[in-house]
Write a protein that holds these residues in place. Structure first.
Motif, PDB file in Angstrom:
ATOM      1  N   ILE A 144       0.678  -1.117   0.232  1.00 36.20           N
ATOM      2  CA  ILE A 144       0.032   0.000  -0.040  1.00 36.20           C
ATOM      3  C   ILE A 144       0.763   1.253   0.002  1.00 36.20           C
ATOM      4  O   ILE A 144       0.767   2.316  -0.983  1.00 36.20           O
ATOM      5  CB  ILE A 144      -1.031   0.129   1.255  1.00 36.20           C
ATOM      6  N   GLY A 145       2.003   1.430   0.863  1.00 36.08           N
ATOM      7  CA  GLY A 145       3.046   2.486   0.962  1.00 36.08           C
ATOM      8  C   GLY A 145       3.559   2.511  -0.455  1.00 36.08           C
ATOM      9  O   GLY A 145       3.726   3.622  -1.128  1.00 36.08           O
ATOM     10  N   PHE A 146       4.015   1.373  -1.329  1.00 32.58           N
ATOM     11  CA  PHE A 146       4.722   1.433  -2.593  1.00 32.58           C
ATOM     12  C   PHE A 146       3.534   2.057  -3.581  1.00 32.58           C
ATOM     13  O   PHE A 146       3.835   2.913  -4.211  1.00 32.58           O
ATOM     14  CB  PHE A 146       5.034   0.143  -2.802  1.00 32.58           C
ATOM     15  N   VAL A 147       2.241   1.543  -3.461  1.00 34.25           N
ATOM     16  CA  VAL A 147       1.182   2.046  -4.610  1.00 34.25           C
ATOM     17  C   VAL A 147       0.970   3.547  -4.268  1.00 34.25           C
ATOM     18  O   VAL A 147       0.973   4.395  -5.483  1.00 34.25           O
ATOM     19  CB  VAL A 147      -0.119   1.180  -4.266  1.00 34.25           C
ATOM     20  N   ALA A 148       0.969   3.833  -3.066  1.00 32.25           N
ATOM     21  CA  ALA A 148       0.613   5.247  -2.801  1.00 32.25           C
ATOM     22  C   ALA A 148       1.931   6.202  -3.132  1.00 32.25           C
ATOM     23  O   ALA A 148       1.340   7.276  -3.824  1.00 32.25           O
ATOM     24  CB  ALA A 148       0.582   5.431  -1.124  1.00 32.25           C
ATOM     25  N   GLY A 149       3.267   5.692  -3.268  1.00 26.77           N
ATOM     26  CA  GLY A 149       4.017   6.610  -3.802  1.00 26.77           C
ATOM     27  C   GLY A 149       4.023   6.572  -5.340  1.00 26.77           C
ATOM     28  O   GLY A 149       4.359   7.629  -5.737  1.00 26.77           O
ATOM     29  N   ILE A 150       3.783   5.610  -5.734  1.00 32.07           N
ATOM     30  CA  ILE A 150       3.652   5.387  -7.374  1.00 32.07           C
ATOM     31  C   ILE A 150       2.508   6.498  -7.685  1.00 32.07           C
ATOM     32  O   ILE A 150       2.634   7.084  -8.802  1.00 32.07           O
ATOM     33  CB  ILE A 150       3.658   4.052  -7.783  1.00 32.07           C
ATOM     34  N   LEU A 151       1.425   6.289  -7.146  1.00 33.52           N
ATOM     35  CA  LEU A 151       0.282   7.054  -7.392  1.00 33.52           C
ATOM     36  C   LEU A 151       0.574   8.373  -7.272  1.00 33.52           C
ATOM     37  O   LEU A 151       0.161   9.524  -8.337  1.00 33.52           O
ATOM     38  CB  LEU A 151      -1.009   6.622  -6.888  1.00 33.52           C
ATOM     39  N   PHE A 152       1.157   8.846  -6.312  1.00 34.00           N
ATOM     40  CA  PHE A 152       1.565  10.236  -5.919  1.00 34.00           C
ATOM     41  C   PHE A 152       2.307  10.882  -7.184  1.00 34.00           C
ATOM     42  O   PHE A 152       2.343  12.055  -7.541  1.00 34.00           O
ATOM     43  CB  PHE A 152       2.097  10.523  -4.579  1.00 34.00           C
ATOM     44  N   LYS A 153       3.688  10.073  -7.444  1.00 39.98           N
ATOM     45  CA  LYS A 153       4.490  10.505  -8.508  1.00 39.98           C
ATOM     46  C   LYS A 153       3.709  10.586  -9.706  1.00 39.98           C
ATOM     47  O   LYS A 153       4.134  11.423 -10.438  1.00 39.98           O
ATOM     48  CB  LYS A 153       5.711   9.234  -8.598  1.00 39.98           C
ATOM     49  N   MET A 154       2.725   9.817 -10.057  1.00 39.67           N
ATOM     50  CA  MET A 154       2.059   9.866 -11.325  1.00 39.67           C
ATOM     51  C   MET A 154       0.947  11.264 -11.438  1.00 39.67           C
ATOM     52  O   MET A 154       0.503  11.188 -12.631  1.00 39.67           O
ATOM     53  CB  MET A 154       1.150   8.752 -11.827  1.00 39.67           C
ATOM     54  N   GLY A 155       0.842  11.658 -10.169  1.00 40.20           N
ATOM     55  CA  GLY A 155      -0.073  12.646 -10.094  1.00 40.20           C
ATOM     56  C   GLY A 155      -1.633  12.338  -9.842  1.00 40.20           C
ATOM     57  O   GLY A 155      -2.573  12.959  -9.734  1.00 40.20           O
ATOM     58  N   ILE A 156      -1.504  11.021  -9.596  1.00 42.38           N
ATOM     59  CA  ILE A 156      -3.193  10.635  -9.456  1.00 42.38           C
ATOM     60  C   ILE A 156      -3.610  10.730  -7.829  1.00 42.38           C
ATOM     61  O   ILE A 156      -4.649  11.301  -7.954  1.00 42.38           O
ATOM     62  CB  ILE A 156      -3.287   8.923  -9.820  1.00 42.38           C
ATOM     63  N   LEU A 157      -2.806  10.366  -7.054  1.00 44.75           N
ATOM     64  CA  LEU A 157      -3.012  10.774  -5.766  1.00 44.75           C
ATOM     65  C   LEU A 157      -2.482  12.235  -5.293  1.00 44.75           C
ATOM     66  O   LEU A 157      -1.224  12.393  -5.480  1.00 44.75           O
ATOM     67  CB  LEU A 157      -2.406   9.476  -4.750  1.00 44.75           C
ATOM     68  N   LYS A 158      -3.032  12.904  -4.754  1.00 47.57           N
ATOM     69  CA  LYS A 158      -2.951  14.147  -4.209  1.00 47.57           C
ATOM     70  C   LYS A 158      -2.724  14.207  -2.698  1.00 47.57           C
ATOM     71  O   LYS A 158      -3.145  13.298  -2.014  1.00 47.57           O
ATOM     72  CB  LYS A 158      -3.990  15.003  -4.519  1.00 47.57           C
ATOM     73  N   LYS A 159      -1.997  15.284  -2.168  1.00 51.10           N
ATOM     74  CA  LYS A 159      -1.637  15.313  -0.871  1.00 51.10           C
ATOM     75  C   LYS A 159      -2.963  15.972   0.151  1.00 51.10           C
ATOM     76  O   LYS A 159      -2.898  16.214   1.303  1.00 51.10           O
ATOM     77  CB  LYS A 159      -0.654  16.376  -0.593  1.00 51.10           C
ATOM     78  N   THR A 160      -4.332  16.101  -0.706  1.00 47.83           N
ATOM     79  CA  THR A 160      -5.434  16.714  -0.131  1.00 47.83           C
ATOM     80  C   THR A 160      -5.971  15.545   0.756  1.00 47.83           C
ATOM     81  O   THR A 160      -5.672  14.248   0.509  1.00 47.83           O
ATOM     82  CB  THR A 160      -6.356  17.046  -1.169  1.00 47.83           C
ATOM     83  N   LYS A 161      -6.859  16.134   1.727  1.00 46.13           N
ATOM     84  CA  LYS A 161      -7.409  15.108   2.866  1.00 46.13           C
ATOM     85  C   LYS A 161      -8.193  14.276   2.156  1.00 46.13           C
ATOM     86  O   LYS A 161      -8.475  12.887   2.305  1.00 46.13           O
ATOM     87  CB  LYS A 161      -7.984  15.948   3.827  1.00 46.13           C
ATOM     88  N   LEU A 162      -9.124  14.921   1.263  1.00 46.28           N
ATOM     89  CA  LEU A 162     -10.044  13.779   0.295  1.00 46.28           C
ATOM     90  C   LEU A 162      -9.375  12.657  -0.420  1.00 46.28           C
ATOM     91  O   LEU A 162      -9.753  11.706  -0.117  1.00 46.28           O
ATOM     92  CB  LEU A 162     -11.054  14.659  -0.396  1.00 46.28           C
TER      93      LEU A 162
END
Length: 242
Positions: A144-162
Motif C-alpha cells: 500500500i505504501g509502494f502504490v501510494a508513492g507510485i500514484l502520487f508520483k504519477m499525479g493521481i494521488l494528491k496530498k489533499t485530505k479527500l
C-alpha cells in the motif's frame, strides 16, 4: 542522448526493478514459504522480505550513499507506525499503520513507503505475536505504501485530505483485505477452492471494513499536519525526494 534523458532512463529502470522486487519477488518468496517450507519458516521468510525492502530502499538513492538523517526519518516513521498499532491493541483492526504508511509513500517515495510498511508489520508482531501471518502482513502494509508513492508520483494521488482518505479506504479494504484473506485461507487449509476463498472474504468483511474506516479516520485526523511537518523536514535537511 541528453543528461536529462539519461537520468529519466535510470529512474525508469530503477522503478521497474523496484516494482519487480515488490510485486513479483516478495509474493513469490511468501508462496515459497507456504508451499515448500510448510509455512513453518516464517521468521526466515520475514527476514528475506526485510532484505528485499532494504535493497529497494537503497536503490532510491541511485549512485550516492544515503545520509544518516534520511535513514533516521524512515526509522522514526516505522517506530510511529509500530507504536500506533500497539497503542490501539485493544481495538481489533482499528489501527493507524496503513495511514502512516500512505503518508510515508506520498512524502518520501514508493520505496520508503514499502520499507516502513514491511518493517512496521514485522516489528509490531513482536508484541502481537509472530506467525505465518507476519510475511503476509508485511507485504500488505508495504504494498500500500509502494502504490501510494507510485500514484502520487504519477499525479493521481494528491496530498489533499479527500484524496488520501479515498485512497486509504479503498486500498485498505481491497488491497490489504484482499491479499490478507488469501493468506488466511492458505494458512488454515491446503485445499484451495473458490468456495473456500469466497467464504473467507465473507467472514473477513467486517474486519476489513473496520480496518478501512480506521485508515480513513486516521488520515482525516493526522494527514495534513503530519505531511506539513514532514515537508518542512525535507526542505530543511534536503531529505529523499524520489
Amino acid at each position: 542522448m541528453s543528461e536529462k534523458h539519461l537520468k529519466e532512463n535510470r529512474l525508469n529502470s530503477r522503478k521497474l526493478l523496484s516494482a519487480f522486487l515488490v510485486l513479483i519477488v516478495v509474493p513469490a518468496t511468501i508462496l515459497f514459504g507456504v508451499f515448500f517450507l510448510n509455512d513453518r519458516k516464517y521468521h526466515f521468510i520475514s527476514l528475506l522480505i526485510i532484505m528485499y525492502t532494504i535493497i529497494v530502499f537503497f536503490m532510491s538513492f541511485e549512485n550516492r550513499k544515503p545520509q544518516t538523517r534520511e535513514i533516521i526519518i524512515i526509522a522514526v516513521l516505522s517506530a510511529i507506525a509500530v507504536a500506533g498499532r500497539t497503542a490501539f491493541f485493544m481495538l481489533p483492526q482499528f489501527k493507524p499503520v496503513v495511514a502512516i504508511v500512505i503518508i510515508t509513500g506520498v512524502c518520501f517515495g514508493a520505496e520508503s513507503g514499502f520499507l516502513v510498511g514491511a518493517v512496521s508489520g514485522f516489528v509490531s508482531n513482536f508484541f502481537f505475536g509472530q506467525g505465518p501471518w507476519t510475511p503476509w502482513q508485511m507485504f500488505c502494509f508495504g504494498i500500500i505504501g509502494f502504490v501510494a508513492g507510485i500514484l502520487f508520483k504519477m499525479g493521481i494521488l494528491k496530498k489533499t485530505k479527500l484524496s488520501l482518505c479515498v485512497f486509504g479506504g479503498i486500498s485498505t479494504f481491497f488491497i490489504y483485505g484482499g491479499i490478507i484473506n488469501i493468506g488466511s485461507l492458505l494458512m488454515f487449509t491446503s485445499h484451495f477452492s473458490l468456495k473456500a476463498l469466497i467464504a473467507t472474504y465473507i467472514s473477513g468483511f467486517w474486519f476489513d471494513m473496520v480496518h478501512a474506516i480506521a485508515t480513513v479516520f486516521f488520515l482525516y485526523v493526522i494527514s495534513q499536519s503530519m505531511i506539513e511537518k514532514l515537508e518542512r523536514i525535507k526542505i530543511k535537511y534536503g531529505l529523499i525526494d524520489t
